[in-house]
Design a protein around this motif. Sequence first.
Motif, PDB file in Angstrom:
ATOM      1  N   UNK A  28       1.046  -0.958   0.035  1.00 34.54           N
ATOM      2  CA  UNK A  28       0.011   0.107  -0.207  1.00 34.54           C
ATOM      3  C   UNK A  28       0.826   1.274  -0.190  1.00 34.54           C
ATOM      4  N   UNK A  29       2.274   1.645   1.320  1.00 28.49           N
ATOM      5  CA  UNK A  29       2.909   2.450   1.221  1.00 28.49           C
ATOM      6  C   UNK A  29       3.850   2.282  -0.173  1.00 28.49           C
ATOM      7  N   UNK A  30       4.382   1.266  -0.706  1.00 25.19           N
ATOM      8  CA  UNK A  30       5.432   1.079  -1.726  1.00 25.19           C
ATOM      9  C   UNK A  30       6.970   1.618  -1.772  1.00 25.19           C
ATOM     10  N   UNK A  31       6.646   0.839  -0.176  1.00 28.55           N
ATOM     11  CA  UNK A  31       7.875   0.976   0.296  1.00 28.55           C
ATOM     12  C   UNK A  31       8.758  -0.784  -0.253  1.00 28.55           C
ATOM     13  N   UNK A  32       9.801  -0.146  -0.359  1.00 29.03           N
ATOM     14  CA  UNK A  32      10.993  -1.723  -1.352  1.00 29.03           C
ATOM     15  C   UNK A  32      11.761  -2.061  -0.826  1.00 29.03           C
ATOM     16  N   UNK A  33      12.337  -1.428   0.616  1.00 30.81           N
ATOM     17  CA  UNK A  33      13.479  -1.714   1.435  1.00 30.81           C
ATOM     18  C   UNK A  33      12.703  -2.412   2.478  1.00 30.81           C
ATOM     19  N   UNK A  34      13.012  -4.025   2.746  1.00 30.29           N
ATOM     20  CA  UNK A  34      12.970  -4.880   3.535  1.00 30.29           C
ATOM     21  C   UNK A  34      12.604  -4.341   5.197  1.00 30.29           C
ATOM     22  N   UNK A  35      14.668  -3.785   5.224  1.00 29.68           N
ATOM     23  CA  UNK A  35      13.959  -3.753   7.177  1.00 29.68           C
ATOM     24  C   UNK A  35      13.264  -2.141   7.437  1.00 29.68           C
TER      25      UNK A  35
END
Length: 270
Positions: A169-176
Amino acid sequence: MKLDSNRAWKDANRDISRNRDAALALAGVFFLLPQLVLALFFPQPEPTVGMSEQQIVALVQSYYATALPAMVPLAICQTLGTLALLILLRHAARPTVGEALRLGVAGLPAYLGGLILLGLGLGVVGVAIITVLALSGVVTIAAAGVLLVLLLFAVVLLRVSLSGAVVAIEGERNPLRALRRSWRLTGGNAWRLLAFYALFFLAAGVVLMIVNLFIGLPLQMLGSATTAEIGNALVSSVITGVAQMYFVAIIAAVHRQLGGDETGVQKPFE
């Protein structure tokens, strides 16, 4: 913000109702079919009376050695379905099923990467705790260590349960960063989340048991063993698939409520 589970459940139902056809299509392909494949081709073995502990362990190891090559791609398939459904229900751009799947594929490496990092971290910490306590040589302390690790796992999994929503939903692409964001959103709501999730899965389990009672028994009495096996696998897969669909909607609703306006994704499709 304190979680209102009643509101989250109503929001989840509303989201499913508004997107019923598309949500059912995704659930059928990505949740129901993998469950059905596992149930029909890789049924879990049942220990027989008189089997020793070593024989039971060997039976379980043999099962997973055979089924694991199929479980991995099926699990990835279900993960993609989870991300696509989250996007379909909550993405501000109101995507089609195809667009939701495309965005789900884009977010899959980040979500899987987060799960792998989490699993490795929990594994290392869990083994360390159990090993240290087992060195005492006291069975009670060692058993307490196992319970402590299980409790730790449960708490951590609750706190990062929104990481999929953060990616989708937020488009975060960094796993951490996705894991940290989920940890921050769920702060102060671990017990509420535990009660909410546990109640949902308890209800789903009761429904599955009742349906199997009223459908599975007649199939066993009136049909052949093969017919009963296929019928039971189909029924349990349908119920499990629907339960997974609603649980994803619950995750989306909890994410919306705890994240507030911060969770709205306004980026257009690329």
